[in-house]
Design a protein around this motif. Structure first.
Motif, short mmCIF file in Angstrom:
data_model
loop_
_atom_site.label_atom_id
_atom_site.label_comp_id
_atom_site.label_asym_id
_atom_site.label_seq_id
_atom_site.Cartn_x
_atom_site.Cartn_y
_atom_site.Cartn_z
N THR A 28 0.83 -1.21 0.00
CA THR A 28 0.00 0.00 0.00
C THR A 28 0.86 1.25 0.00
OG1 THR A 28 -1.80 -1.13 1.16
CG2 THR A 28 -1.78 1.28 1.24
N LYS A 31 2.51 1.91 -3.38
CA LYS A 31 1.56 2.50 -4.33
C LYS A 31 1.35 3.99 -4.04
CE LYS A 31 -1.03 -1.73 -5.34
NZ LYS A 31 -2.33 -2.45 -5.18
N ARG A 32 1.29 4.33 -2.75
CA ARG A 32 1.08 5.73 -2.38
C ARG A 32 2.30 6.59 -2.71
NH1 ARG A 32 -0.31 6.44 3.43
NH2 ARG A 32 -1.43 8.29 2.78
N ASN A 34 3.95 6.36 -5.29
CA ASN A 34 3.86 6.66 -6.72
C ASN A 34 2.68 7.58 -7.04
OD1 ASN A 34 6.09 5.10 -7.59
ND2 ASN A 34 4.87 3.23 -7.36
N SER A 35 2.07 8.13 -6.00
CA SER A 35 0.93 9.01 -6.18
C SER A 35 1.37 10.35 -6.78
CB SER A 35 0.24 9.25 -4.83
OG SER A 35 -0.67 10.31 -4.89
N SER A 36 0.41 11.08 -7.31
CA SER A 36 0.70 12.43 -7.82
C SER A 36 0.40 13.49 -6.76
CB SER A 36 -0.14 12.72 -9.08
OG SER A 36 -1.52 12.62 -8.78
N ASP A 37 -0.01 13.04 -5.58
CA ASP A 37 -0.35 13.93 -4.46
C ASP A 37 0.83 13.96 -3.48
OD1 ASP A 37 -1.28 15.11 -2.11
OD2 ASP A 37 -3.32 14.39 -2.41
N GLU A 40 0.07 12.83 0.07
CA GLU A 40 -0.09 11.39 0.23
C GLU A 40 1.28 10.71 0.24
OE1 GLU A 40 -2.59 7.62 -1.63
OE2 GLU A 40 -2.96 9.65 -2.35
N ILE A 41 2.19 11.20 -0.60
CA ILE A 41 3.56 10.67 -0.61
C ILE A 41 4.23 10.91 0.74
CG2 ILE A 41 5.84 10.87 -1.66
CD1 ILE A 41 4.43 11.70 -4.27
N SER A 73 7.32 14.77 -13.15
CA SER A 73 6.45 14.03 -12.24
C SER A 73 6.50 14.61 -10.84
CB SER A 73 6.87 12.56 -12.20
OG SER A 73 6.23 11.88 -11.15
N ASN A 75 6.63 12.97 -8.30
CA ASN A 75 7.56 12.15 -7.52
C ASN A 75 8.95 12.77 -7.44
OD1 ASN A 75 5.69 9.95 -9.20
ND2 ASN A 75 5.91 9.53 -7.02
#
Length: 294
Positions: A28, A31-32, A34-37, A40-41, A73, A75
């Protein structure tokens, strides 16, 4: 015998469940990351930081490196590198050293002396009140690369010593950007290596920016552990006309953790009129006079 067999089976089932839960947790967070937020990262980095296991450490390292094939990105945002560096400092694993050096060298190469994307004042607030003070004051999602590079340097200084990290930190003390130079001095202090004292003294002789001078002076005092003339100059900077310098001086005295600094802070508090600086001074003063186990 039957009871023991049943108990053994229950233990196996519980271990299997915990293992599956661990897998779900780490997958989980990956995956987070790799978020665009950005927020959240950041939360995913925090979750991987404050668990006892080091299993997610390489995921934090990956967040620091970013995704070079997609330069625009989220990221690769400076804020991600900033929080990843802070997390690595908390984890303290030396396998991060090569990645920190590589990332710093790549990102700091294009940083010049003055490059804030927009004009900010100290009254706008600081990204992280528990981090070292910065002349750039941004919201979380607006942290510039110069802050990220500064945090990378401090983290590098806090990790186990290597010749490559020493060379990187020394070179950073001559960087064109005064905040990078300030962070390099902080890194030398974090390393607790007296071998840096000649480099710091040489840097002090060349430095013209008061903000960076505070960092260099406090690093020298911190490594010498002597309340000498350098210590006196740090206390005098509590009355500098620039509130950022006063705040940095206050933080420096707290970091030195010399109780004799308390009266100087107490006097500075009496005349301080900037709310953010005043709050910092009060926190630092309370820390210095508090009782702590040696």
């Amino acid at each position: 015998m039957k009871f023991q067999t049943v108990l053994f089976m229950l233990v196996l089932v519980n271990v299997s469940l915990f293992s599956e839960q661990d897998e779900v947790f780490f997958e989980t967070q990956r995956k987070r990351l790799n978020s665009s937020d950005i927020f959240e990262i950041r939360d995913a980095i925090d979750r991987l930081t404050f668990i006892k296991s080091n299993r997610g450490f390489r995921d934090i390292l990956s967040a620091l490196e970013g995704t070079p094939n997609f330069p625009t990105s989220e990221n690769n945002a400076p804020a991600v590198k900033f929080y990843a560096a802070k997390a690595i400092a908390k984890k303290g694993d030396k396998i991060a050293v090569p990645v920190l050096i590589k990332t710093f060298q790549k990102e700091s190469a294009s940083i010049v002396e003055h490059n804030p994307p927009k004009v900010r004042k100290i009254s706008d607030g600081v990204a992280d009140r528990f981090s070292n003070s910065s002349p750039y004051f941004y919201d979380d999602g607006e942290i510039p690369m110069v802050l990220a590079c500064g945090e990378i340097l401090r983290t590098l200084g806090s990790l186990p010593f290597s010749e490559s990290s020493e060379q990187t930190i020394k070179q950073a003390l001559s960087h064109p950007n005064f905040y990078i130079r300030s962070s390099a001095a902080d890194a030398m202090y974090e390393s607790n290596r007296k071998e840096f004292l000649p480099t710091l003294s040489e840097g002090l002789g060349k430095e013209q920016v008061p903000y960076t001078k505070v960092s260099i002076l406090s690093a020298i005092v911190g490594l010498e552990r002597l309340p000498n003339q350098n210590f006196k100059v740090v206390t005098e900077m509590l009355s500098d006309k620039d509130p950022e310098v006063r705040k940095k001086a206050s933080e420096a005295l707290r970091r030195l953790d010399l109780r004799i600094a308390a009266p100087y802070l107490e006097k500075a508090i009496e005349v301080e009129n900037h709310p953010i600086v005043l709050s910092q001074m009060r926190d630092d003063y309370a820390y210095l006079i508090s009782f702590r186990n040696p």
